[in-house]
Scaffold this motif. Sequence first.
Motif, PDB file in Angstrom:
ATOM      1  N   SER A  99     -15.092   8.832  -8.267  1.00 42.43           N
ATOM      2  CA  SER A  99     -16.508   8.837  -8.918  1.00 42.43           C
ATOM      3  C   SER A  99     -16.594   7.605 -10.071  1.00 42.43           C
ATOM      4  N   THR A 100     -15.551   6.998 -10.354  1.00 45.91           N
ATOM      5  CA  THR A 100     -15.689   6.079 -11.152  1.00 45.91           C
ATOM      6  C   THR A 100     -15.217   4.651 -10.406  1.00 45.91           C
ATOM      7  N   GLY A 101     -15.005   4.666  -9.120  1.00 46.65           N
ATOM      8  CA  GLY A 101     -14.784   3.436  -8.450  1.00 46.65           C
ATOM      9  C   GLY A 101     -13.234   3.245  -8.442  1.00 46.65           C
ATOM     10  N   GLN A 102     -12.460   4.313  -8.814  1.00 48.54           N
ATOM     11  CA  GLN A 102     -10.996   4.058  -8.725  1.00 48.54           C
ATOM     12  C   GLN A 102     -10.316   5.081  -7.776  1.00 48.54           C
ATOM     13  N   VAL A 103      -8.957   5.120  -7.569  1.00 43.87           N
ATOM     14  CA  VAL A 103      -8.426   5.705  -6.761  1.00 43.87           C
ATOM     15  C   VAL A 103      -7.177   5.820  -7.173  1.00 43.87           C
ATOM     16  N   TYR A 104      -6.120   6.742  -7.063  1.00 40.08           N
ATOM     17  CA  TYR A 104      -4.847   6.854  -7.320  1.00 40.08           C
ATOM     18  C   TYR A 104      -4.006   6.039  -6.414  1.00 40.08           C
ATOM     19  N   TYR A 105      -3.139   5.421  -6.726  1.00 39.58           N
ATOM     20  CA  TYR A 105      -2.450   4.426  -6.012  1.00 39.58           C
ATOM     21  C   TYR A 105      -0.939   4.526  -6.214  1.00 39.58           C
ATOM     22  N   LEU A 106      -0.075   5.104  -5.201  1.00 35.60           N
ATOM     23  CA  LEU A 106       1.048   5.484  -5.557  1.00 35.60           C
ATOM     24  C   LEU A 106       2.031   4.552  -4.593  1.00 35.60           C
ATOM     25  N   HIS A 107       3.278   4.015  -4.883  1.00 35.54           N
ATOM     26  CA  HIS A 107       4.024   3.063  -3.932  1.00 35.54           C
ATOM     27  C   HIS A 107       5.362   3.531  -4.384  1.00 35.54           C
ATOM     28  N   ASN A 108       6.504   2.610  -3.626  1.00 33.83           N
ATOM     29  CA  ASN A 108       7.802   2.917  -3.803  1.00 33.83           C
ATOM     30  C   ASN A 108       8.455   1.641  -4.162  1.00 33.83           C
ATOM     31  N   GLY A 109       7.504   0.998  -5.013  1.00 36.07           N
ATOM     32  CA  GLY A 109       8.166  -0.260  -5.912  1.00 36.07           C
ATOM     33  C   GLY A 109       8.480  -0.165  -7.232  1.00 36.07           C
ATOM     34  N   HIS A 110       8.664   1.127  -7.751  1.00 38.31           N
ATOM     35  CA  HIS A 110       9.257   1.282  -8.989  1.00 38.31           C
ATOM     36  C   HIS A 110      10.904   1.328  -9.136  1.00 38.31           C
ATOM     37  N   THR A 111      11.202   0.924 -10.199  1.00 35.27           N
ATOM     38  CA  THR A 111      12.676   1.280 -10.493  1.00 35.27           C
ATOM     39  C   THR A 111      13.343   2.407 -10.226  1.00 35.27           C
ATOM     40  N   ALA A 120       6.432   9.970 -15.422  1.00 33.80           N
ATOM     41  CA  ALA A 120       7.310  11.212 -15.038  1.00 33.80           C
ATOM     42  C   ALA A 120       6.391  11.924 -14.071  1.00 33.80           C
ATOM     43  N   SER A 121       5.114  11.803 -14.418  1.00 33.79           N
ATOM     44  CA  SER A 121       4.119  12.736 -13.398  1.00 33.79           C
ATOM     45  C   SER A 121       2.885  11.860 -13.009  1.00 33.79           C
ATOM     46  N   MET A 122       2.500  12.146 -11.918  1.00 31.64           N
ATOM     47  CA  MET A 122       1.092  11.255 -11.521  1.00 31.64           C
ATOM     48  C   MET A 122      -0.145  11.549 -12.421  1.00 31.64           C
ATOM     49  N   GLY A 123      -0.609  10.469 -12.698  1.00 29.67           N
ATOM     50  CA  GLY A 123      -1.508  10.536 -13.785  1.00 29.67           C
ATOM     51  C   GLY A 123      -2.776   9.379 -13.918  1.00 29.67           C
ATOM     52  N   LYS A 124      -3.152   9.087 -15.050  1.00 28.43           N
ATOM     53  CA  LYS A 124      -4.295   8.111 -15.296  1.00 28.43           C
ATOM     54  C   LYS A 124      -3.527   6.634 -14.908  1.00 28.43           C
ATOM     55  N   SER A 125      -2.321   6.406 -15.545  1.00 25.89           N
ATOM     56  CA  SER A 125      -1.673   5.125 -15.272  1.00 25.89           C
ATOM     57  C   SER A 125      -1.407   4.752 -13.803  1.00 25.89           C
ATOM     58  N   ASP A 126      -1.806   5.698 -12.876  1.00 25.35           N
ATOM     59  CA  ASP A 126      -1.781   5.403 -11.295  1.00 25.35           C
ATOM     60  C   ASP A 126      -3.037   5.091 -10.817  1.00 25.35           C
ATOM     61  N   LEU A 127      -4.223   5.358 -11.519  1.00 23.33           N
ATOM     62  CA  LEU A 127      -5.470   4.880 -11.073  1.00 23.33           C
ATOM     63  C   LEU A 127      -5.659   3.489 -11.260  1.00 23.33           C
ATOM     64  N   VAL A 128      -6.191   2.728 -10.098  1.00 19.47           N
ATOM     65  CA  VAL A 128      -6.483   1.563  -9.741  1.00 19.47           C
ATOM     66  C   VAL A 128      -8.099   1.338  -9.231  1.00 19.47           C
ATOM     67  N   LYS A 129      -8.395   0.110  -9.351  1.00 16.94           N
ATOM     68  CA  LYS A 129      -9.779   0.013  -8.732  1.00 16.94           C
ATOM     69  C   LYS A 129      -9.507  -0.017  -7.275  1.00 16.94           C
ATOM     70  N   ILE A 130     -10.777   0.475  -6.497  1.00 11.09           N
ATOM     71  CA  ILE A 130     -10.596   0.741  -4.988  1.00 11.09           C
ATOM     72  C   ILE A 130     -10.351  -0.618  -4.294  1.00 11.09           C
ATOM     73  N   GLN A 131     -10.806  -1.504  -4.572  1.00 19.43           N
ATOM     74  CA  GLN A 131     -10.936  -2.966  -4.124  1.00 19.43           C
ATOM     75  C   GLN A 131      -9.532  -3.511  -4.277  1.00 19.43           C
TER      76      GLN A 131
END
Length: 283
Positions: A99-111, A120-131
């Motif tokens: 609704s704000t033009g964002q989407v949760y983006y999850l990937h295997n590039g973390h340490t 530790a948990s999926m949340g706001k820090s994983d939201l990025v702009k759709i584009q």
Amino acid sequence: MAFTTKLFRIVISNGYYKSNKPQNDFDIEPTKATASWMAARRVRLLGHPDGIELIWLSQDYDHPLALFKKKAAGITFSFVVTLKNSQLLNLAELEAGYSTGQVYYLHNGHTDHHLLHSKASMGKSDLVKIQDVPHYPTGPGWNVFAMIDIDLTRFVHALSDQKERTLVAPITYTIKIQNRATFWRYYFVDTNQQLGKALKILSKGDASYFGVVKALPECPNTYCAESTMPMELCDRYDRSFSLCTLGGAKGETILLEKLPYPTYDALKKDKGKKHYSDIVVYV
């Protein structure tokens, strides 16, 4: 004879479900480009109660993962995550980003190679702009809640880091979801006008969980008590609460034992974005 090699699993771990029954409130599907690559190379997706698993129909190769490494060079698997439980946003600490033009983006590039999110948990820090999501599906028919990218080069490196090479275990990527914590409010409707005394909500004699039970002037014969802290919602609780009268020579007296717990579909939010769970009890 068909031989299979397990590649990796994506597992959803939701703190709301305490009853040891894994439950996944999402559908996880490959994008069309990923599905096409998988089909051409005999990679299959298997569904599980807590997520998905990818296997490769590898035939009887001596070192199948070494061969798959050559096939996977420079390839990224992309998956679309959609909601299949409309109440998830009540029972979990998540908000809809689209609704704000964002989407949760999850990937295997973390340490931490076993998590697909940054904390530790999926949340706001994983939201990025759709584009900014490279593999976001632009065609119609997708109701995207999150995107998952698995860089197969990183996946192969993670396999290579395992110490016991003769017993290479498939990698499990875990998405941890924090169950929502709300302030609980009990409303006691005194249908027989039997309350009216000093009241308190106790748990095994502990009165620290709720404030004083107060009469509501705007609602005749109705009393209210609010929790002193946010308390997590879950499908099975290890603590119960009782409505008691205080004082007197015998101490407290239990009026109502094992008060009902809140339901996740009765969530309220005030102007300060404070979440409440209301429970109405008729006495």
